[in-house]
Write an enzyme that holds these catalytic residues in place. Sequence first.
Site, PDB file in Angstrom:
ATOM      1  N   HIS A 203      62.148  47.042  86.707  1.00 12.83           N
ATOM      2  CA  HIS A 203      61.562  46.284  85.592  1.00 12.83           C
ATOM      3  C   HIS A 203      62.237  44.925  85.433  1.00 12.83           C
ATOM      4  CE1 HIS A 203      58.998  49.513  84.270  1.00 12.83           C
ATOM      5  NE2 HIS A 203      60.027  50.350  84.218  1.00 12.83           N
TER       6      HIS A 203
ATOM      7  N   GLN B 239      64.918  59.976  88.936  1.00 13.53           N
ATOM      8  CA  GLN B 239      64.529  59.743  87.549  1.00 13.53           C
ATOM      9  C   GLN B 239      63.236  60.480  87.244  1.00 13.53           C
ATOM     10  OE1 GLN B 239      64.518  55.609  86.519  1.00 13.53           O
ATOM     11  NE2 GLN B 239      64.583  56.001  84.327  1.00 13.53           N
TER      12      GLN B 239
ATOM     13  N   GLU C  66      60.261  60.938  84.613  1.00 14.55           N
ATOM     14  CA  GLU C  66      59.693  60.085  83.566  1.00 14.55           C
ATOM     15  C   GLU C  66      58.286  60.500  83.161  1.00 14.55           C
ATOM     16  OE1 GLU C  66      60.990  55.764  84.132  1.00 14.55           O
ATOM     17  OE2 GLU C  66      60.965  56.487  86.210  1.00 14.55           O
TER      18      GLU C  66
END
Length: 375
Positions: A84, A217, A219
């Site tokens: 990001h 991760q 998510e």
Amino acid sequence: MYSNAILHILLSLSSSLDKNNNNSNNNTNTNNELQEQMPMSFRQTLLTNIHNKSYGPFLMSRSPDIAELLSFVGYDHIVVDMEHSPLDVSSVVSMLRAIDAAAGAAVRTRTRATMPIVRVPTHDDAATTKRILDVLRPPAGIMFPMVETAEQAEAAILSSIYPPYGIRGCAHPFVRASMYGNDQEYFQKNSMSVMDGGHGGNCNGNSVNGDLLRIVQIESKRGIENIPEIGMIDGVDCIFLGPFDISCSIGKMGQFQPEGEVMELIYRAEELVRETSRQKKIKGMNENGETVGNNDENDETETATEGLILGGFRSPGRTLKEMFAEDVGYQLVAGSADLGLIQGAARADFMEAKRAIQSNNSKSKSRLKNQSQKE
């Protein structure tokens, strides 16, 4: 005359090289002795003791100065974020050099250096993973975002290991991670199997597999449902929960009420990580309670002590005290980002000035009003 001079120079150079080679051999022996005395790596410190905790921010700016500043603060780790942010591989190198520079000061002050973790843009880009690992000097960590299945997790892990066990492309004599070839054991250490728990048969942090923390991760709701399978993949050291994307995956973005659906899903994910960690430890032992999966008879490492690290980003309204509590079990937590820290400090600075100006203006208006009334 010139021939004699050149011959003298060459002889002197040869003598100098011999001395350097002897010094190099001595340094190699010294380094080997030091490695034998090295404490556990950051990765193994977390994996082998649930009471060890790590806290640090995400780094989203392209500023090496900020990276260095945050490292000097004393954070346990910093996540350099490529998912990001506008960061590319070249800017990541600058961030890593800044973090490494601060690590030199940590050595002098006998404090633990900040460990760099790089979050790659996506879990399924082996080419980018390869380029990041080529510039990421261990001890360090790599984070793979948006993992939803065991197959995705396994592919991500394999992209971080050299053949024959993995698929990572090899240029190890020429990359920053191997000190441009000066670490002559780098390839061997990176091509080891993670089938023994990822430490490559050495619990003292001497192997890169032991020094590289591999994080997947989770998510989404789908990813949470598959935690028991994802967590059992060899080489997965840490499951890191992303609360904002989890909330988006069920159509309730940012709704983190304590008894709400989002938090219930996160609580469920935490429970699954804890249970899978227990199962992973059991997998490393036979019916007699003996460690299995390691064929080195001289290695006394207990693979069974390595389960899973629970990690995650702090969601709004949740305290770090709660997350680090023993019954919850977080060990690797991020609770801020550099841009957010700067914005918060800048806003507080501006608001203080604004309140001071407004206060003085109010006093001035009051004095003018009183003077006007007297006249």
